[in-house]
Design a protein around this motif. Structure first.
Motif, PDB file in Angstrom:
ATOM      1  N   LEU A 267    -133.996   2.050  31.276  1.00 52.81           N
ATOM      2  CA  LEU A 267    -134.347   3.226  30.626  1.00 52.81           C
ATOM      3  C   LEU A 267    -135.890   3.537  30.813  1.00 52.81           C
ATOM      4  O   LEU A 267    -136.129   4.553  31.057  1.00 52.81           O
ATOM      5  CB  LEU A 267    -133.897   3.141  29.248  1.00 52.81           C
ATOM      6  CG  LEU A 267    -134.474   4.326  28.301  1.00 52.81           C
ATOM      7  CD1 LEU A 267    -133.563   5.663  28.811  1.00 52.81           C
ATOM      8  CD2 LEU A 267    -134.102   4.059  26.846  1.00 52.81           C
ATOM      9  N   MET A 268    -136.766   2.697  30.799  1.00 50.98           N
ATOM     10  CA  MET A 268    -138.100   2.700  30.734  1.00 50.98           C
ATOM     11  C   MET A 268    -138.487   2.956  32.334  1.00 50.98           C
ATOM     12  O   MET A 268    -139.491   3.934  32.579  1.00 50.98           O
ATOM     13  CB  MET A 268    -138.911   1.708  30.270  1.00 50.98           C
ATOM     14  CG  MET A 268    -138.757   1.324  28.874  1.00 50.98           C
ATOM     15  SD  MET A 268    -139.297   2.743  27.751  1.00 50.98           S
ATOM     16  CE  MET A 268    -141.159   2.129  27.791  1.00 50.98           C
ATOM     17  N   THR A 269    -137.754   2.257  33.266  1.00 50.62           N
ATOM     18  CA  THR A 269    -138.164   2.623  34.712  1.00 50.62           C
ATOM     19  C   THR A 269    -137.840   4.102  34.983  1.00 50.62           C
ATOM     20  O   THR A 269    -138.606   4.816  35.708  1.00 50.62           O
ATOM     21  CB  THR A 269    -137.365   1.334  35.566  1.00 50.62           C
ATOM     22  OG1 THR A 269    -137.926   0.456  35.195  1.00 50.62           O
ATOM     23  CG2 THR A 269    -137.717   1.842  37.207  1.00 50.62           C
ATOM     24  N   ASN A 270    -136.763   4.640  34.421  1.00 50.75           N
ATOM     25  CA  ASN A 270    -136.137   6.024  34.852  1.00 50.75           C
ATOM     26  C   ASN A 270    -137.098   7.030  34.207  1.00 50.75           C
ATOM     27  O   ASN A 270    -137.419   7.874  34.759  1.00 50.75           O
ATOM     28  CB  ASN A 270    -134.940   5.920  34.484  1.00 50.75           C
ATOM     29  CG  ASN A 270    -133.845   5.509  35.533  1.00 50.75           C
ATOM     30  OD1 ASN A 270    -134.188   5.385  36.530  1.00 50.75           O
ATOM     31  ND2 ASN A 270    -132.525   5.180  34.808  1.00 50.75           N
ATOM     32  N   THR A 271    -137.547   6.602  33.285  1.00 56.00           N
ATOM     33  CA  THR A 271    -138.570   7.563  32.225  1.00 56.00           C
ATOM     34  C   THR A 271    -139.724   7.625  33.206  1.00 56.00           C
ATOM     35  O   THR A 271    -140.212   8.734  33.544  1.00 56.00           O
ATOM     36  CB  THR A 271    -138.988   6.926  31.044  1.00 56.00           C
ATOM     37  OG1 THR A 271    -137.616   6.901  30.048  1.00 56.00           O
ATOM     38  CG2 THR A 271    -139.925   7.872  30.194  1.00 56.00           C
ATOM     39  N   ALA A 272    -140.263   6.355  33.578  1.00 57.21           N
ATOM     40  CA  ALA A 272    -141.400   6.330  34.574  1.00 57.21           C
ATOM     41  C   ALA A 272    -141.227   7.320  35.846  1.00 57.21           C
ATOM     42  O   ALA A 272    -142.245   7.472  36.368  1.00 57.21           O
ATOM     43  CB  ALA A 272    -141.858   4.819  34.923  1.00 57.21           C
ATOM     44  N   SER A 273    -140.065   7.173  36.420  1.00 56.94           N
ATOM     45  CA  SER A 273    -139.549   7.709  37.650  1.00 56.94           C
ATOM     46  C   SER A 273    -139.916   9.285  37.385  1.00 56.94           C
ATOM     47  O   SER A 273    -140.193  10.016  38.311  1.00 56.94           O
ATOM     48  CB  SER A 273    -138.166   7.346  38.033  1.00 56.94           C
ATOM     49  OG  SER A 273    -138.285   5.946  38.230  1.00 56.94           O
ATOM     50  N   ILE A 274    -139.432   9.989  36.339  1.00 61.22           N
ATOM     51  CA  ILE A 274    -139.547  11.159  36.021  1.00 61.22           C
ATOM     52  C   ILE A 274    -141.204  11.715  36.055  1.00 61.22           C
ATOM     53  O   ILE A 274    -141.259  12.589  36.675  1.00 61.22           O
ATOM     54  CB  ILE A 274    -138.794  11.732  34.611  1.00 61.22           C
ATOM     55  CG1 ILE A 274    -137.446  11.392  34.698  1.00 61.22           C
ATOM     56  CG2 ILE A 274    -139.555  13.214  34.451  1.00 61.22           C
ATOM     57  CD1 ILE A 274    -136.649  11.729  33.297  1.00 61.22           C
ATOM     58  N   LEU A 275    -141.833  10.865  35.413  1.00 60.76           N
ATOM     59  CA  LEU A 275    -143.430  11.274  35.510  1.00 60.76           C
ATOM     60  C   LEU A 275    -144.042  10.726  36.836  1.00 60.76           C
ATOM     61  O   LEU A 275    -144.786  11.764  37.423  1.00 60.76           O
ATOM     62  CB  LEU A 275    -144.033  10.150  34.460  1.00 60.76           C
ATOM     63  CG  LEU A 275    -143.493  10.268  32.870  1.00 60.76           C
ATOM     64  CD1 LEU A 275    -144.310   9.294  31.948  1.00 60.76           C
ATOM     65  CD2 LEU A 275    -143.750  11.607  32.359  1.00 60.76           C
ATOM     66  N   VAL A 276    -143.706   9.979  37.628  1.00 59.59           N
ATOM     67  CA  VAL A 276    -144.268   9.823  38.809  1.00 59.59           C
ATOM     68  C   VAL A 276    -143.768  11.028  39.764  1.00 59.59           C
ATOM     69  O   VAL A 276    -144.522  11.136  40.633  1.00 59.59           O
ATOM     70  CB  VAL A 276    -143.838   8.411  39.420  1.00 59.59           C
ATOM     71  CG1 VAL A 276    -143.883   8.195  40.812  1.00 59.59           C
ATOM     72  CG2 VAL A 276    -144.531   7.091  38.577  1.00 59.59           C
ATOM     73  N   GLY A 277    -142.282  11.270  39.510  1.00 59.09           N
ATOM     74  CA  GLY A 277    -142.075  12.385  40.385  1.00 59.09           C
ATOM     75  C   GLY A 277    -142.729  13.718  40.147  1.00 59.09           C
ATOM     76  O   GLY A 277    -143.035  14.560  41.010  1.00 59.09           O
ATOM     77  N   PHE A 278    -142.928  13.879  38.920  1.00 61.68           N
ATOM     78  CA  PHE A 278    -143.990  15.071  38.527  1.00 61.68           C
ATOM     79  C   PHE A 278    -145.081  14.878  39.269  1.00 61.68           C
ATOM     80  O   PHE A 278    -145.786  15.798  39.849  1.00 61.68           O
ATOM     81  CB  PHE A 278    -143.920  15.148  37.095  1.00 61.68           C
ATOM     82  CG  PHE A 278    -144.553  16.349  36.389  1.00 61.68           C
ATOM     83  CD1 PHE A 278    -146.087  16.532  36.720  1.00 61.68           C
ATOM     84  CD2 PHE A 278    -143.952  17.384  35.748  1.00 61.68           C
ATOM     85  CE1 PHE A 278    -146.701  17.472  36.122  1.00 61.68           C
ATOM     86  CE2 PHE A 278    -144.521  18.383  35.439  1.00 61.68           C
ATOM     87  CZ  PHE A 278    -145.956  18.616  35.650  1.00 61.68           C
TER      88      PHE A 278
END
Length: 489
Positions: A267-278
């Protein structure tokens, strides 16, 4: 059944899969130089022409999680080959198009092939020896940046000196070449699950929710954020996503195992992925505009489309160059640290840009993109390693595909947010409204803040220790990515 060649050299396998990722990324960027010309080429409105990009985004969002699940069920190599088929067909349709409707259809077909990268990363877990897995994942992840960066000057050069149709013929030929290389040199993998039932209703539900969300985000500025269409789409998301989640939790073999995705590490990795993608995408929206705006604005650098692409290209190559460094950091300190360091580098690049906007040289912006993409190279290599270290072997492809989807959602929100900022903060230039210097600075500060937020989330990821002995690649569980417990609790 397709042939399964003997195990190839790891270097050849990684090179072929990275080549596949570069071709997929090239597909996404090759229309950028054509955007301004599309209304004239197809005798249509700019609004209709924008669907040439939107169609690919929507199709990719729907296809990526589906391809991942099918890869776990029927084999990742097989689904890689299947994903290349619409990529080739879509390229041919685009090359032969004489009006905007078939062009949009061709671009949607191309979008169906965007599961290539997460499938390729997942296949590495099965066919690459343990000691080479970390660097291999990093290189494969960096291929998207390389393809995107090289695509701009490549597409601009062809568009300026030849027919735009050549762009699509080249991609079709490259995709066929990728398929031939995979057939000949990439070893086959065994399906990770014995399941014979595919969650069709789950795929339709997730696809409908994603289409509504991405349409509202990508088109909200054009339609009006308070318009009935935009609000209806957002309302549909609020209904469809909970309904889809309820359905997925009822099944023993869902499209996306939500019990796994809510594990803290995932869950935290996917959350970070959204932010990194942005954060990754925001600078790619700002820097090209600064390079191309007229020098008379006082902050534009007056570069041509081709020159802009050439100034952007080194950043993609830097992403590839830094991926082995990130892999070494992951091996020494863990992918969580690599993700946090990468996010901090992205934030540092944005922070560096603020005083450099308005500098009288493209070299200043080149430095910004090099720093940002160094961080992206670190982050993109770390995220799949974190995901694969926390999910069962049977869900590698679907979990990686879902993670790729999270990054895509982040880029979509970046386009919407940065677009609003630049549209609202304008200056008058010869009767035309252009994004102002302060608008670009605010956009970069937003990117900096999101990068810092990604670093904080990465630092909080609770990495779970291996729960099973590490086994060699021959047994389908390479070391370097711990085998997660098969328990779904």
């Amino acid at each position: 059944m397709e042939s399964s060649p003997p195990a190839a050299r790891p270097g050849a396998v990684v090179g072929i899969l990275a080549f596949a990722g570069i071709v997929a990324a090239l597909t996404q960027t090759l229309v950028v130089p054509l955007i301004a010309e599309l209304p004239k080429l197809f005798d249509t409105s700019a609004s209709n022409a924008s669907w040439v990009i939107t169609a690919t985004l929507l199709a990719a969002a729907v296809a990526t999680p589906v391809a991942g699940r099918l890869g776990d069920m029927y084999g990742k190599r097989r689904m890689l080959l299947v994903s290349l088929v619409p990529l080739v067909l879509g390229s041919v349709v685009c090359a032969l198009s004489s009006s905007v409707v078939p062009m949009i259809g061709g671009r949607a077909l191309q979008g169906l092939g965007m599961g290539v990268v997460p499938l390729g990363i997942s296949l590495l877990r099965d066919v690459v020896p343990a000691e080479k897995l970390g660097p291999s994942i990093a290189i494969m992840s960096a291929s998207m940046g390389v393809g995107g960066a090289l695509g701009l000057p490549f597409a601009a050069a062809i568009a300026e000196n030849s027919s735009w149709r050549v762009l699509f013929w080249v991609v079709a030929v490259l995709a066929v070449a990728v398929g031939a290389l995979i057939l000949a040199l990439v070893p086959g993998d065994r399906p990770a699950t014995r399941s014979t039932s595919f969650d069709l209703l789950g795929a339709v539900g997730l696809g409908a929710a994603l289409i509504c969300l991405l349409l509202a985000v990508s088109k909200g500025a054009d339609w009006g954020w308070g318009s009935a269409t935009t609000l209806t789409l957002f309302a549909a998301v609020l209904v469809l996503l909970p309904a889809w989640g309820w359905w997925e939790l009822r099944l023993s073999e869902p499209l996306v195992d939500l019990r796994v995705t809510v594990r803290p590490q995932v869950l935290m990795t996917n959350t970070a992925s959204i932010l990194v993608g942005f954060a990754m995408y925001a600078q790619s929206l700002v820097v090209p505009q600064l390079l191309q705006l007229p020098e008379a604005t006082g902050y534009g650098l007056g570069q041509s489309m081709l020159a802009m692409g050439l100034w952007m290209a080194p950043a993609g190559l830097m992403m590839m160059a830094m991926s082995p460094v990130g892999a070494k950091l992951s091996a020494a300190k863990g992918p969580k640290v690599t993700l946090a360091v990468g996010s901090l580098l992205i934030a540092a690049g944005y922070g560096l840009s603020v005083p450099l906007i308005g500098a009288d040289s493209p070299w200043s912006l080149l430095i910004v993109t090099l720093v940002c993409n160094s961080g992206v190279g670190f982050a993109y290599g770390a995220m799949p390693a974190l995901i694969m270290g926390a999910v069962p072997q049977s869900e590698t492809a679907s979990a990686n595909s879902f993670n790729a989807l999270m990054r895509s959602i982040g880029t979509s929100f970046a386009a919407a947010v940065i677009g609003v900022v630049l549209a609202r903060m304008t200056t008058d230039f010869g009767g035309f409204q252009l994004a102002s210097q302060n608008g670009f600075r605010v956009a970069m500060l937003i990117g900096c803040g999101v990068g810092l937020a990604a670093a904080v989330v990465a630092a909080l990821i609770p990495v779970r220790p291996p729960t099973a002995p590490l086994r060699p690649a021959a047994s389908n569980s390479p070391a370097g990515v711990p085998e997660a417990s098969e328990s779904k609790a």
